[in-house]
Write a protein that holds these residues in place. Structure first.
Motif, short mmCIF file in Angstrom:
data_model
loop_
_atom_site.label_atom_id
_atom_site.label_comp_id
_atom_site.label_asym_id
_atom_site.label_seq_id
_atom_site.Cartn_x
_atom_site.Cartn_y
_atom_site.Cartn_z
N GLU A 14 0.85 -1.19 0.00
CA GLU A 14 0.00 0.00 0.00
C GLU A 14 0.88 1.24 0.00
O GLU A 14 1.93 1.25 0.63
CB GLU A 14 -0.88 0.01 1.25
N ARG A 16 0.67 5.34 0.82
CA ARG A 16 -0.13 6.43 1.39
C ARG A 16 0.56 7.75 1.09
O ARG A 16 1.66 8.01 1.56
CB ARG A 16 -0.28 6.24 2.90
N GLU A 114 1.27 0.59 10.45
CA GLU A 114 -0.11 0.12 10.28
C GLU A 114 -1.10 1.28 10.16
O GLU A 114 -1.98 1.26 9.31
CB GLU A 114 -0.50 -0.80 11.43
N ASP A 115 -0.96 2.30 10.98
CA ASP A 115 -1.93 3.40 10.98
C ASP A 115 -1.35 4.73 10.51
O ASP A 115 -2.08 5.71 10.40
CB ASP A 115 -2.50 3.57 12.39
N ARG A 118 -2.76 7.27 7.50
CA ARG A 118 -4.00 6.67 6.98
C ARG A 118 -5.08 7.74 7.03
O ARG A 118 -5.34 8.31 8.09
CB ARG A 118 -4.40 5.46 7.82
N PRO A 127 -10.56 7.10 -0.07
CA PRO A 127 -9.46 6.32 0.46
C PRO A 127 -8.17 6.62 -0.26
O PRO A 127 -8.16 7.09 -1.40
CB PRO A 127 -9.91 4.87 0.21
N GLN A 128 -7.05 6.32 0.41
CA GLN A 128 -5.74 6.47 -0.19
C GLN A 128 -5.56 5.41 -1.28
O GLN A 128 -6.13 4.32 -1.20
CB GLN A 128 -4.64 6.28 0.87
N SER A 130 -4.16 2.31 -3.23
CA SER A 130 -3.57 1.06 -2.77
C SER A 130 -2.83 0.41 -3.93
O SER A 130 -3.25 0.52 -5.08
CB SER A 130 -4.66 0.12 -2.26
#
Length: 132
Positions: A14, A16, A114-115, A118, A127-128, A130
């Motif tokens: 992913e 971001r 993980e976060d 985000r 959403p970002q 992916s």
């Protein structure tokens, strides 16, 4: 017996994007979620990630290694320090950070990916992107 997992840093699970001045790539490696941050000159958490996070300061715990460039960290309690190539640091929640100088800062984060960066999902937010 478990199987080996091998991934290329440039082939993240992913990506971001920050508001501007950089991005964070997230790699899922077994039970570990790694992050690779690319922070361009002029990047500052409170300007380029805060709008995505929706918190007053970065509330992510980082255990990271700086690969190149320099970053300044300012903790909520007033403590401040610089990190440069080869530095490994544990940074608790409650901080701001910014790139020092004209060189891109690259870091690998072993605990905060993980976060980190985000985007919160609201009515007007998407959403970002992916890479999955």
């Amino acid at each position: 017996m478990g199987r080996a997992i091998i991934k290329k840093v440039g082939e993240a699970d992913e990506r971001r994007l920050f508001v501007s001045h950089g991005e964070a790539d997230v790699l899922n490696v077994g039970e570990l979620i790694l992050g690779r941050g690319i922070f361009e000159p002029g990047w500052q958490w409170s300007k380029h990630v805060k709008p995505l996070a929706g918190t007053e300061s970065c509330e992510v715990v980082h255990t990271l290694c700086i690969l190149s460039g320099r970053m300044h960290i300012q903790m909520r309690d007033g403590e401040e320090f610089d990190l440069g190539p080869g530095d490994v640091a544990f940074i608790p929640p409650g901080h701001d950070a910014w790139v020092v100088g004209d060189e891109i800062c690259r870091a690998v984060d072993f605990t905060g990916a993980e976060d980190y960066a985000r985007a919160r999902m609201g009515r007007d937010e998407a959403p970002q992107p992916s890479l999955q």
